[in-house]
Write a protein that holds these residues in place. Sequence first.
Motif, PDB file in Angstrom:
ATOM      1  N   SER A  69       4.911  21.800  13.490  1.00 15.39           N
ATOM      2  CA  SER A  69       5.799  22.906  13.861  1.00 15.39           C
ATOM      3  C   SER A  69       5.029  24.214  13.778  1.00 15.39           C
ATOM      4  O   SER A  69       4.046  24.325  13.040  1.00 15.39           O
ATOM      5  N   LEU A  70       5.491  25.182  14.527  1.00 10.07           N
ATOM      6  CA  LEU A  70       4.921  26.533  14.480  1.00 10.07           C
ATOM      7  C   LEU A  70       6.072  27.523  14.455  1.00 10.07           C
ATOM      8  O   LEU A  70       6.819  27.654  15.429  1.00 10.07           O
ATOM      9  N   GLY A  71       6.226  28.185  13.314  1.00 13.71           N
ATOM     10  CA  GLY A  71       7.252  29.212  13.183  1.00 13.71           C
ATOM     11  C   GLY A  71       6.673  30.565  13.565  1.00 13.71           C
ATOM     12  O   GLY A  71       5.596  30.946  13.117  1.00 13.71           O
ATOM     13  N   LEU A  72       7.384  31.279  14.404  1.00 16.35           N
ATOM     14  CA  LEU A  72       6.929  32.590  14.884  1.00 16.35           C
ATOM     15  C   LEU A  72       7.951  33.642  14.491  1.00 16.35           C
ATOM     16  O   LEU A  72       9.071  33.655  15.011  1.00 16.35           O
ATOM     17  N   SER A  73       7.596  34.489  13.565  1.00 14.16           N
ATOM     18  CA  SER A  73       8.463  35.596  13.149  1.00 14.16           C
ATOM     19  C   SER A  73       7.792  36.883  13.607  1.00 14.16           C
ATOM     20  O   SER A  73       6.915  37.426  12.940  1.00 14.16           O
ATOM     21  N   LEU A  74       8.223  37.348  14.777  1.00 18.16           N
ATOM     22  CA  LEU A  74       7.495  38.397  15.472  1.00 18.16           C
ATOM     23  C   LEU A  74       8.358  39.630  15.705  1.00 18.16           C
ATOM     24  O   LEU A  74       9.547  39.525  16.045  1.00 18.16           O
ATOM     25  N   SER A  75       7.732  40.770  15.579  1.00 15.03           N
ATOM     26  CA  SER A  75       8.364  42.019  15.977  1.00 15.03           C
ATOM     27  C   SER A  75       8.720  41.929  17.465  1.00 15.03           C
ATOM     28  O   SER A  75       7.910  41.508  18.280  1.00 15.03           O
ATOM     29  N   CYS A  77      11.161  39.983  18.698  1.00 14.09           N
ATOM     30  CA  CYS A  77      11.802  38.707  19.042  1.00 14.09           C
ATOM     31  C   CYS A  77      13.227  38.651  18.518  1.00 14.09           C
ATOM     32  O   CYS A  77      13.589  37.790  17.707  1.00 14.09           O
ATOM     33  N   GLU A  78      14.060  39.584  18.986  1.00 18.96           N
ATOM     34  CA  GLU A  78      15.457  39.620  18.575  1.00 18.96           C
ATOM     35  C   GLU A  78      16.387  38.976  19.591  1.00 18.96           C
ATOM     36  O   GLU A  78      17.548  38.721  19.295  1.00 18.96           O
ATOM     37  N   GLN A  79      15.902  38.723  20.798  1.00 18.98           N
ATOM     38  CA  GLN A  79      16.749  38.185  21.863  1.00 18.98           C
ATOM     39  C   GLN A  79      16.436  36.714  22.103  1.00 18.98           C
ATOM     40  O   GLN A  79      15.275  36.336  22.295  1.00 18.98           O
ATOM     41  N   GLU A  80      17.476  35.895  22.133  1.00 20.15           N
ATOM     42  CA  GLU A  80      17.293  34.458  22.298  1.00 20.15           C
ATOM     43  C   GLU A  80      16.644  34.125  23.640  1.00 20.15           C
ATOM     44  O   GLU A  80      15.810  33.210  23.739  1.00 20.15           O
ATOM     45  N   ALA A  81      17.010  34.874  24.675  1.00 15.57           N
ATOM     46  CA  ALA A  81      16.482  34.569  26.012  1.00 15.57           C
ATOM     47  C   ALA A  81      14.969  34.755  26.070  1.00 15.57           C
ATOM     48  O   ALA A  81      14.240  33.881  26.573  1.00 15.57           O
ATOM     49  N   THR A  82      14.465  35.869  25.551  1.00  9.37           N
ATOM     50  CA  THR A  82      13.021  36.104  25.585  1.00  9.37           C
ATOM     51  C   THR A  82      12.301  35.223  24.560  1.00  9.37           C
ATOM     52  O   THR A  82      11.141  34.859  24.765  1.00  9.37           O
ATOM     53  N   ASN A  83      12.997  34.852  23.485  1.00  7.14           N
ATOM     54  CA  ASN A  83      12.397  33.924  22.517  1.00  7.14           C
ATOM     55  C   ASN A  83      12.137  32.565  23.175  1.00  7.14           C
ATOM     56  O   ASN A  83      11.083  31.958  22.983  1.00  7.14           O
ATOM     57  N   ARG A  84      13.114  32.098  23.968  1.00  8.77           N
ATOM     58  CA  ARG A  84      12.936  30.835  24.693  1.00  8.77           C
ATOM     59  C   ARG A  84      11.821  30.951  25.724  1.00  8.77           C
ATOM     60  O   ARG A  84      11.055  30.011  25.956  1.00  8.77           O
ATOM     61  N   GLU A  85      11.726  32.129  26.344  1.00  8.44           N
ATOM     62  CA  GLU A  85      10.677  32.352  27.340  1.00  8.44           C
ATOM     63  C   GLU A  85       9.289  32.282  26.699  1.00  8.44           C
ATOM     64  O   GLU A  85       8.357  31.701  27.272  1.00  8.44           O
ATOM     65  N   LEU A  86       9.161  32.857  25.490  1.00  4.40           N
ATOM     66  CA  LEU A  86       7.887  32.798  24.780  1.00  4.40           C
ATOM     67  C   LEU A  86       7.556  31.358  24.393  1.00  4.40           C
ATOM     68  O   LEU A  86       6.406  30.906  24.565  1.00  4.40           O
ATOM     69  N   GLU A  87       8.543  30.624  23.898  1.00  2.00           N
ATOM     70  CA  GLU A  87       8.306  29.222  23.540  1.00  2.00           C
ATOM     71  C   GLU A  87       7.867  28.414  24.762  1.00  2.00           C
ATOM     72  O   GLU A  87       6.935  27.608  24.680  1.00  2.00           O
ATOM     73  N   GLN A  88       8.520  28.660  25.888  1.00  2.00           N
ATOM     74  CA  GLN A  88       8.167  27.913  27.104  1.00  2.00           C
ATOM     75  C   GLN A  88       6.760  28.265  27.574  1.00  2.00           C
ATOM     76  O   GLN A  88       6.020  27.398  28.053  1.00  2.00           O
ATOM     77  N   GLU A  89       6.372  29.519  27.428  1.00  2.00           N
ATOM     78  CA  GLU A  89       5.015  29.937  27.807  1.00  2.00           C
ATOM     79  C   GLU A  89       3.983  29.204  26.944  1.00  2.00           C
ATOM     80  O   GLU A  89       2.954  28.741  27.455  1.00  2.00           O
ATOM     81  N   LEU A  90       4.259  29.076  25.673  1.00  2.00           N
ATOM     82  CA  LEU A  90       3.354  28.363  24.774  1.00  2.00           C
ATOM     83  C   LEU A  90       3.288  26.880  25.126  1.00  2.00           C
ATOM     84  O   LEU A  90       2.207  26.279  25.149  1.00  2.00           O
ATOM     85  N   ARG A  91       4.423  26.281  25.435  1.00  2.00           N
ATOM     86  CA  ARG A  91       4.446  24.854  25.782  1.00  2.00           C
ATOM     87  C   ARG A  91       3.719  24.582  27.100  1.00  2.00           C
ATOM     88  O   ARG A  91       2.991  23.585  27.216  1.00  2.00           O
ATOM     89  N   ALA A 102       9.837  27.483  16.316  1.00  2.00           N
ATOM     90  CA  ALA A 102      10.993  28.238  15.845  1.00  2.00           C
ATOM     91  C   ALA A 102      10.638  29.711  16.003  1.00  2.00           C
ATOM     92  O   ALA A 102       9.782  30.231  15.283  1.00  2.00           O
ATOM     93  N   VAL A 103      11.272  30.383  16.963  1.00  2.92           N
ATOM     94  CA  VAL A 103      10.956  31.773  17.275  1.00  2.92           C
ATOM     95  C   VAL A 103      12.070  32.672  16.751  1.00  2.92           C
ATOM     96  O   VAL A 103      13.252  32.435  17.020  1.00  2.92           O
ATOM     97  N   SER A 104      11.685  33.686  15.992  1.00  3.26           N
ATOM     98  CA  SER A 104      12.671  34.604  15.425  1.00  3.26           C
ATOM     99  C   SER A 104      12.035  35.974  15.230  1.00  3.26           C
ATOM    100  O   SER A 104      10.838  36.161  15.440  1.00  3.26           O
ATOM    101  N   SER A 105      12.845  36.925  14.798  1.00  5.34           N
ATOM    102  CA  SER A 105      12.343  38.275  14.550  1.00  5.34           C
ATOM    103  C   SER A 105      11.492  38.306  13.291  1.00  5.34           C
ATOM    104  O   SER A 105      11.549  37.398  12.448  1.00  5.34           O
TER     105      SER A 105
END
Length: 348
Positions: A69-75, A77-91, A102-105
């Motif tokens: 797993s890779l947890g991403l707690s990033l400045s 990353c408050e919006q679920e839509a862009t969080n999913r977009e970042l995860e998809q870019e990584l995949r 797991a992408v979160s703020s």
Amino acid sequence: MKYFGGVEGGATHSRLVICDESGQSVGSTSGLGTNHWGIGIPECARRIADMVERAKEEAGISKDTHLTSLGLSLSGCEQEATNRELEQELRNTFPGLSQSYAVSSDTMGSMYTASSIGGMVLISGTGSNCLLRNPDGSTSNCGGWGNFLGDEGSAWYISYRAVKVVFDHMDNFEKSAAPVEKTWALIKEHFSLETRLDMLPHCYAKFDKPFFANLCKKLAQNAENGDELARGLFREAGVHLARMILSLLPNVHKDLVKSGDLSVVCVGSVWSSWDLLQEAFIAELSKTEIHFNLKLVQITKSSAYGACYLGADSADFDLPRNYADNVTVLYTYTDPRKKAKASNGVSR
């Protein structure tokens, strides 16, 4: 052996840690900022992947080994839509990086470094943000809107206010109650200015938020040396930070404070100037009756560990952790009315 990664990502810099199944760190590294609003999602993903590969190399982990797993707690990353977009870019771009994400703020990583049940996180670094999470998973926030709409109490805001106060004074628009000469000299030195007009590129075409915010460190030095304008700016910041906490208190659930304390995780460089914030911070809190203590704590480990815990939890793996080793108490606030009631009770 399974490996779990976590990233603490800010606008200025980022940090990654990889833990093994026992919860022990086996590799870590740092990198550039990973706020996707400033650099774009593709570049954010590239920077994350680069840190993972460097940390794996340090840990002696094969390049072919996926993280569990890779947890991403990033400045940012408050919006679920862009969080999913970042995860998809990584995949899509880095398919061998991790099995789950797991992408979160950035506030979530800080909170999970300190506690598994929730609490409050108050970030005062380059920018500012405050997040409350209750044990049932419900959240509320105050701030996190960036420098156009907020960032009160942050290093950027303190720096901006210094420039604003000096310029308003020199324009005879609003005279400063404190002398501006030392602050103006500091601004000129930091931005390499000859005249006030030279400030304009730093506010527009060449605006660099982290660089602008770095003026705050020098203002803190001036404040420590007794400059009244600088001290006033930090008092103002103390008020703003207290108000962020107060704004979220109506949303605190009883089961979060059944111990009598609400844990407030204080994150960011501005908290290193607590002595300059404290008096005004406490005075602002005292205007509102608070029925539980506010325990201000600072994490002693990178919030990349909290991100790592979040990632492991999302992958349904019980990663060992010892929260007591991760924090130290900065200050405990008890409402003076509560103290007075306790004192009266004892006297009777």
